[in-house]
Enzyme design. Sequence first.
Site, PDB file in Angstrom:
ATOM      1  CG  HIS A 469      59.543  15.677  46.985  1.00 27.34           C
ATOM      2  ND1 HIS A 469      59.940  14.359  46.841  1.00 27.34           N
ATOM      3  CD2 HIS A 469      60.484  16.262  47.783  1.00 27.34           C
ATOM      4  CE1 HIS A 469      61.051  14.150  47.520  1.00 27.34           C
ATOM      5  NE2 HIS A 469      61.394  15.281  48.104  1.00 27.34           N
ATOM      6  N   PRO A 470      55.853  19.045  46.664  1.00 27.82           N
ATOM      7  CG  PRO A 470      55.020  20.907  47.831  1.00 27.82           C
ATOM      8  CD  PRO A 470      55.973  19.756  47.956  1.00 27.82           C
TER       9      PRO A 470
END
Length: 532
Positions: A469-470
Amino acid sequence: MAGYDYVVVGGGSAGCALAARLSEDPAASVCLLEAGGANKEMLVRMPAGVGTLIKAKGKHNWGFWTEPEPHLDNRRLWWPRGRGLGGSSAINGMIYMRGHPQDYDEWRQFGLAGWSWDDVLPYFRRLEGHHRGPSDGLHGADGPLKISAGESDSPFHDALVEAGRQAGYPVTTDFNGAVMEGFGHYDLTIADGRRWSAAAAYLHPALGRANLTVITNARTTRVVIEHGRAIAVDYLVGNRPARVEVAGEALLCAGAVQSPQILQLSGVGDPARLRDSGVRAVHDLPGVGENLQDHLDVIMNWRCHGLTTAYSATKGLRQLKVGLEYLLRGSGYGRQQFLESGAFLCSRAGLSRPDVQIHGVLAIMRDHGKVQVKQDGFSFHLCQLRPESRGRVTIASNDPLADPLIFANYLSQPEDVRVMRECVKIGREVAAQAALDPYRDAELAPGAEVRSDAEIDAWVRRTAETIYHPVGTCKMGADGDRMAVVDAQLKVRGLERLRVVDASVMPTLVGSNTNAPTIMIAEKAADMIRAA
C-alpha cells in the site's frame, strides 16, 4: 495530429478509470500509455491466481526491491507492483476498502478543499457496482467496479469473526458502512468468479471509442517540459523511441513508485539530487519522491485441521484440476482468493479510528508466498494502518529503464514499533478463542519461543514485509507547503498542463487497502479536469 487533449501515463487503477472517464466526451482525444501488456491471461482473470502474481517479477509485476531497511535488520524488502493494463488491481488481493471517513476529513484539515469525506463519498458511490445496493446512502449500485461478497463455504471465516467477538472486539456487517471497527467479512472486487480490475471495470468497455488510443508495451521515459509547461511525453517501444504530443494536459498515473521516478527523469524534483543522478533540473520541487508511506505487515501462522485450505485444495494434480475447472466451467476454487474475513481494530484505548488491520487467510503464507509450506494452516496478516515513519523514492541515475531506489524507512518511529508489537499480541489473543478450537493446531510463527516484548520486536524486524500500500510520494498540499508536489486540483505546482492522479498524491496513508481510494481519486480528477 497536433497532439492529444489528454495523455494518460500508466494504465493502472487510476489510469484506466481516468482514461475511460475523459474519453466519455467524444470531442476529447485521449491517449493512454502503458508500459506492460494487455493482461488478458487466465492467471489474471482467475482470483486464485493472486498467489502466483504477487510473488513473481515478470510481465505482470514490476517486482521492485527496497534498499536495505535499517530498522528491519538491513533487509531488502520485496515490493510487488502491477504491470500491464489494470496495474496493481490486476495482481492484488481484491479487497474493496475505502478507508475511514476521518482519513479524508484530515486531508481537508490540511487545507485541501474538496477532499473531505462528504466531498469524496459521491465519487465512491459513483464507482461502485455494489452487491449491497444504494439503500443506506453509503454505496452505489450502478458503477463500473463490481463489488461482491465472498463465496467461500469454509467455516474458517465465520469462526474468525466469532473468535474476534469472543475476544471482546466489535463485529461489523460492513467495513465500508456506518461502523468500520470490528471483525467481519470483506467485500471483494470479484464479479461472477472473475477478478474485476480497473481495466475490466473501466477500460475494456471504452476500447471501442474512436477518441481513445491505448498503446501498450510503451515505457514512458520522461515528460517533455518547455517554458514551464508539459508539451509531450517520450516513451520507448522496445528500443525504439517515440513521442506523443500534449495538446491539453499530461496526466501521470504511474503510481507511488513510478510517478515520482518519471517526474525526476523529466527534471522535476530536488535540483541537487537530480544533478547527482545526471539529470538537468527544469523545475525545483523538493517534495518529489518524499513523504513515502506504506503499511508494514507481519504474518502469523497456525497449523490447522478440519479445513480445506489453499494447500489441500491445490496440492499435486489438484492444481491442474483447479485450473481446468475454472477454464472450462468458471467454477471451483479458482473463483476464490482464500482471503474473505478480517478486522479493523484499535491497538490502545482512546483512538478515534482503528490503527490495526487483520486479513485472515486460509493458507500458511510466508514471504509473499515465495516460501512453500506443504501443510494445511491459516494465517493472520496484521498491519499498522497509520505509520509515523516516512521514506522516499529517488532515481539512481538518468537511465529511464533502471529501477528507482526505494527507502521505505519502516519502524523509524517508536510508535510504529509499539503498534507492530501489539499486532502480534492481538493475533495470539484472537487465535486462542474457543471459536477456532475445532481447527487451530500449533502456532508456527512467531512460535512459542517468541514471548517477551524484546523477542516480539526482534521477530518483527526479521520477518515484517509490505502489504502493498505505498502512497504519498507526490504529495497533495496547500499553498505554503514547500514539500507539496501537487495542489488540491492535482496540478503539479509551478508547471502548466501537468497533473498527477494516483496514490502518490495522498498526503497521508488511508487506514485501509488503497485500490478503491486510488480509483476514487481518478473519478474526482476526471470531474476537475473536465470542469477546467
